[in-house]
Write a protein that holds these residues in place. Structure first.
Motif, short mmCIF file in Angstrom:
data_model
loop_
_atom_site.label_atom_id
_atom_site.label_comp_id
_atom_site.label_asym_id
_atom_site.label_seq_id
_atom_site.Cartn_x
_atom_site.Cartn_y
_atom_site.Cartn_z
N SER A 79 41.92 47.04 41.69
CA SER A 79 43.13 46.33 42.13
C SER A 79 43.09 44.89 41.63
CB SER A 79 43.25 46.34 43.65
OG SER A 79 42.20 45.59 44.23
N ILE A 80 44.25 44.34 41.36
CA ILE A 80 44.33 42.97 40.85
C ILE A 80 43.74 41.98 41.86
CG2 ILE A 80 45.91 41.14 40.12
CD1 ILE A 80 47.78 43.36 39.10
N GLU A 81 43.98 42.24 43.16
CA GLU A 81 43.52 41.33 44.20
C GLU A 81 42.00 41.19 44.23
OE1 GLU A 81 45.56 43.87 44.67
OE2 GLU A 81 47.46 42.76 44.85
N SER A 82 41.29 42.23 43.82
CA SER A 82 39.81 42.20 43.89
C SER A 82 39.15 41.64 42.63
CB SER A 82 39.29 43.62 44.15
OG SER A 82 39.64 44.49 43.09
N VAL A 83 39.95 41.27 41.63
CA VAL A 83 39.39 40.73 40.38
C VAL A 83 38.84 39.32 40.63
CG1 VAL A 83 39.94 39.92 38.05
CG2 VAL A 83 40.87 42.09 38.88
N LYS A 101 44.02 28.28 28.37
CA LYS A 101 43.32 29.33 29.11
C LYS A 101 44.03 29.64 30.42
CE LYS A 101 38.94 28.87 28.87
NZ LYS A 101 38.61 29.91 27.89
N SER A 102 44.16 30.93 30.72
CA SER A 102 44.82 31.38 31.94
C SER A 102 43.92 31.23 33.16
CB SER A 102 45.23 32.85 31.80
OG SER A 102 45.66 33.38 33.03
N ARG A 103 44.54 31.03 34.31
CA ARG A 103 43.81 31.02 35.58
C ARG A 103 44.36 32.09 36.53
NH1 ARG A 103 40.55 26.58 36.41
NH2 ARG A 103 40.63 25.02 34.75
N GLN A 104 45.10 33.06 35.96
CA GLN A 104 45.66 34.15 36.74
C GLN A 104 44.72 35.35 36.75
OE1 GLN A 104 48.51 33.59 38.46
NE2 GLN A 104 48.38 31.53 37.56
N LYS A 105 44.53 35.99 37.90
CA LYS A 105 43.62 37.13 38.03
C LYS A 105 44.02 38.28 37.11
CE LYS A 105 41.57 36.54 42.60
NZ LYS A 105 41.24 37.23 43.87
N LYS A 136 49.64 38.63 30.27
CA LYS A 136 50.45 37.58 29.69
C LYS A 136 49.67 36.75 28.66
CE LYS A 136 53.34 33.61 30.89
NZ LYS A 136 53.82 32.71 31.98
N GLU A 137 48.45 36.36 29.01
CA GLU A 137 47.66 35.52 28.11
C GLU A 137 47.36 36.25 26.79
OE1 GLU A 137 43.50 32.93 28.23
OE2 GLU A 137 43.69 34.77 29.38
N TYR A 138 46.97 37.51 26.89
CA TYR A 138 46.68 38.30 25.69
C TYR A 138 47.92 38.45 24.83
CZ TYR A 138 45.94 42.41 22.78
OH TYR A 138 45.88 43.27 21.71
N GLU A 139 49.05 38.80 25.44
CA GLU A 139 50.27 39.02 24.68
C GLU A 139 50.75 37.74 23.99
OE1 GLU A 139 51.53 41.81 24.02
OE2 GLU A 139 50.38 43.05 25.43
N GLU A 140 50.61 36.60 24.67
CA GLU A 140 51.03 35.34 24.06
C GLU A 140 50.17 34.99 22.85
OE1 GLU A 140 50.89 32.44 27.15
OE2 GLU A 140 52.88 32.95 27.96
#
Length: 625
Positions: A79-83, A101-105, A136-140
C-alpha cells in the motif's frame, strides 16, 4: 464498522493469496535463475556487485535472487501509505536527477522505483489488481529526457589526471532534439574530486576500492565542455543499433540505480565496466562481461561492443586544442601571432592582412580557450568575444573549416600484447617471449591512440640463452612495472612539457645483468610533420646493480608513424655516471599486417667504457588481444 473490518480482513487474505500465486508461478518458471533477472540485480556467480541496502527488498537479496524476487513481488502490492522514503535518497546529490527530487511516497513505491524489474516479471506473470500508483517523478523525467537511441561517448586519454589516462566512456541517450548536444549523458564515476585529492591517496583508494561510485545524468553539452574544452580531449561518438524499446529499458534501469552507491575499483569495476549492465539490460543476448576478467580499460570495452555487433556508426569530435592546432598548420607565424594578440584583447590593424577570416576565427577559438584555462577573466572574455564577433560579422561567408577525422578508435590494436621472437646477443642466438598487460607504448602502432603517449603496466620478457645449460638458459630480459610517457608537441601557440616516468628491471646499466631502476625526466617534443616528430628528455635515473647508484640520462628520439602500417622509433641515450659514461642506441621497427598482428624488429647497442660493446637484436611477431 464490524462489516468493514471483516471486509478488510478478507481483502488482506485475498491479496496474500494473489501474491503467493504469483510467487509460486515465478518459482515454477524459475524466473530467479534467468540471466535477465541476474543482470537486473547486477549479479555474477549468484552474488550482486551492489551492497547498498536501498537496492534490495530482501535482507539477503544481494546473494539470494529467489528471495529478492519474492520480496519484489510483495513490494508491488504494498500500500502507498506503508511506503518509507529512504533518507539517503533525499540527501543524495542532485546531479543524479534532472528534475527536482520528489518527496511523495508514491514516487518511492516499487511500481515506480523498479520499472525494469516490473517489466521483466510482468512479461511472464501478467500482474492483476495492482495498487493504483501515479509515478509522477518518473514520468516527468522520462518525458524530459525522451530517450530514442543510444550512443557510447569515448573521450580519449587525458595525461593530466591519473583517473583519465586510459580515456573514459559514457552513455548518451539521444532524444528528438535537433542537436544531440541537448541530449543527456549517463555517467558512472567515483564519488571524489580528483583535482583536490592527494594523487597517491587517490590512486591507492581507487585501485583497492576505497571509493563508492554512482550513476549520474547530465546534459551532454556540460560533459563536452569538461572533456573537449577544459581537458582538450578528442571525443568519439559510437552509435549503437538499439531500438527505441531497448533504449527505454536502459532508462528504466538507470532509474532503478539512482542514488544507489556501488563499489568503485579503478582497474576493473570502473566507468566502462558499469555501463555493461545497462547495455545487457537492453539486449540480454549480448555478453560484454565475458571479455574481461582481470582489468577493464575504456578502449577495450569499445572493442567488446564491436565483437558483440552492437556498433552502428562512429563519429569524431575534435577537441578545442586540435581545432586551434588546425589553424596553426594553416596560417603563417605572423598571422598566428596576430590571432593570439586579438584573443588576449589587443587592438591590431587587419586592413592589409591576408587570411583575415581565418585569423578572426582562430582568435575566437583562442579567446575561449584562454578563458577556459583561466588566463582571461569573464569580463575580459565577454568584451574580447564581442569585439571579435563584431569584426567577423562584416566578412560574410565563414571559412571553409575542414579538420580531417583520424582513423577510428575501433581500428586500433588492443591493449594486451604478446610477443614471440628470435634474439641475438653478440652473435649468440636464442628465442624468447614477452607479455604486456596494458596498454600502449611509443613503439606500438599509433592508429586509434593519442600520438606521443605511452602507458604500460606489467611488461615482462624472457629468453633462452643457447650458450648456457640447464636453468641458466632461461634469462629475464626485462620486467617493467610501470611506464608513463607524454610527448606534447611544441608549436607557436602551445608549449607543453614532455615527460617520461618508469620503473622496473632491465639489462641496460653498465653490464649485461638485471638491475632495478626508477627514472623520471622532462623535456620537449616537436612535430616535424604529420608523420614525424622528435623529442629530448633529461632523465635522472636511480638504479641498483650490486649497490644503489645514480646516473643522468640525456635522451634524443625520432618517431615516424605512417598513416596505417609502419612505426619506427630511434633513440640515442647518453648516460653520465660518477666516473664513467656510456651510450645506448635503440631502433624499433614494426609493420602492421592486420589489426592486432604486427611484425617487429628491435636493435639495442650498448657502449660502456668498462665493458666492450654489446648489441641485442630481436625479431618476431606481436599479437594484441
Amino acid at each position: 464498522m464490524r462489516f468493514l473490518l471483516i471486509l478488510a480482513f478478507f481483502s488482506v487474505i485475498c491479496s496474500a493469496n494473489v501474491i503467493q500465486n504469483y510467487i509460486d508461478e515465478a518459482s515454477k518458471l524459475k524466473l530467479s535463475e534467468k540471466k535477465q533477472w541476474h543482470i537486473l540485480l547486477h549479479m555474477l556467480d549468484d552474488k550482486s556487485e551492489i551492497r547498498d541496502k536501498n537496492f534490495f527488498y530482501a535482507k539477503d537479496g544481494f546473494k539470494n535472487p529467489q528471495e529478492e524476487l519474492e520480496a519484489t513481488i510483495r513490494a508491488f502490492y504494498q500500500s502507498i501509505e506503508s511506503v518509507e522514503i529512504p533518507k539517503d535518497f533525499l540527501e543524495a546529490d542532485e546531479e543524479v536527477k534532472v528534475i527536482a527530487k520528489s518527496r511523495q511516497k508514491e514516487d518511492y513505491h516499487a511500481l515506480c522505483r523498479f520499472k525494469a524489474r516490473f517489466r521483466f516479471l510482468n512479461d511472464f506473470l501478467d500482474f492483476k489488481d495492482l495498487p493504483f500508483v501515479k509515478c509522477k517523478e518518473y514520468e516527468e523525467n522520462l518525458k524530459y529526457i525522451n530517450p530514442k537511441s543510444a550512443t557510447i561517448i569515448f573521450p580519449t586519454a587525458f595525461m593530466g589526471s591519473p583517473a583519465s589516462m586510459f580515456g573514459h566512456t559514457m552513455l548518451l541517450l539521444n532524444s528528438d532534439f535537433k542537436s544531440r548536444l541537448l541530449s543527456f549523458a549517463v555517467n558512472f564515476s567515483a564519488q571524489v574530486d580528483s583535482s583536490k585529492e592527494n594523487p597517491l591517496k587517490f590512486a591507492f583508494k581507487g585501485i583497492f576500492g576505497g571509493y563508492s561510485g554512482q550513476y549520474s545524468i547530465l546534459p551532454y553539452y556540460e560533459k563536452l565542455k569538461e572533456y573537449q574544452d577544459m581537458e582538450s580531449r578528442d571525443i568519439w561518438e559510437i552509435d549503437l543499433n538499439f531500438s527505441q524499446l531497448e533504449v527505454l529499458k536502459i532508462f528504466e534501469h538507470i532509474w532503478e540505480l539512482r542514488d544507489i552507491k556501488i563499489s568503485y575499483f579503478y582497474l576493473n569495476k570502473n566507468c566502462s565496466y558499469n555501463l555493461f549492465w545497462l547495455l545487457e539490460i537492453a539486449r540480454p543476448s549480448i555478453n560484454l562481461h565475458q571479455y574481461f576478467f582481470y582489468q577493464v580499460n575504456p578502449p577495450e570495452t569499445l572493442f567488446a561492443m564491436q565483437k558483440e555487433k552492437i556498433v552502428l556508426d562512429v563519429r569524431y569530435r575534435p577537441s578545442k586544442q586540435n581545432k586551434i592546432l588546425f589553424y596553426e598548420k594553416k596560417l603563417d607565424f605572423k598571422s598566428l601571432m596576430l590571432a593570439k594578440k586579438i584573443a588576449m584583447g589587443e587592438i591590431v590593424s587587419l586592413s592589409s592582412q591576408k587570411d583575415i577570416v581565418d585569423i578572426l576565427d582562430l582568435s575566437a577559438e583562442l579567446s575561449e580557450f584562454y578563458f577556459i584555462k583561466q588566463r582571461l577573466k569573464y569580463e575580459q572574455y565577454i568584451t574580447i568575444a564581442h569585439h571579435i564577433a563584431s569584426l567577423r560579422s562584416k566578412l560574410g561567408k565563414p571559412s571553409n573549416f575542414k579538420l580531417k577525422s583520424p582513423i577510428s578508435i575501433l581500428d586500433a590494436n588492443q591493449g594486451a600484447r604478446f610477443e614471440t621472437f628470435l634474439i641475438s646477443k653478440n652473435n649468440l642466438s636464442g628465442m624468447g617471449i614477452s607479455f604486456r598487460l596494458a596498454y600502449h607504448s611509443i613503439d606500438d602502432n599509433d592508429v586509434g591512440y593519442l600520438r606521443g603517449s605511452q602507458i604500460e603496466f606489467l611488461k615482462g620478457s624472457v629468453f633462452l640463452d643457447a650458450s648456457k645449460q640447464g636453468f641458466e638458459q632461461v634469462q629475464i630480459n626485462e620486467a617493467k612495472i610501470f611506464s608513463l610517457s607524454s610527448f606534447g608537441m611544441i608549436g607557436a601557440l602551445f608549449q607543453p612539457i614532455s615527460f617520461r616516468i618508469q620503473t622496473g628491471f632491465d639489462r641496460s646499466f653498465m653490464k649485461d645483468a638485471l638491475a632495478y631502476y626508477m627514472s623520471g625526466g622532462v623535456g620537449m617534443a616537436y612535430a616535424l610533420n604529420d608523420f614525424l616528430y622528435s623529442y629530448y628528455l633529461l632523465e635522472p635515473i636511480f638504479y641498483i646493480s650490486e649497490a644503489p647508484r645514480m646516473t643522468l640520462g640525456n635522451s634524443l628520439g625520432i618517431v615516424f608513424q605512417s598513416p596505417r602500417d609502419i612505426k619506427m622509433v630511434f633513440e640515442y641515450q647518453n648516460r653520465l655516471y660518477k666516473k664513467d659514461n656510456g651510450s645506448i642506441f635503440s631502433l624499433s621497427f614494426s609493420y602492421r599486417i592486420v589489426r592486432n598482428l604486427d611484425l617487429f624488429y628491435q636493435l639495442q647497442a650498448y657502449f660502456f667504457i668498462k665493458e666492450k660493446e654489446r648489441v641485442d637484436q630481436l625479431a618476431g611477431v606481436r599479437i594484441y588481444f
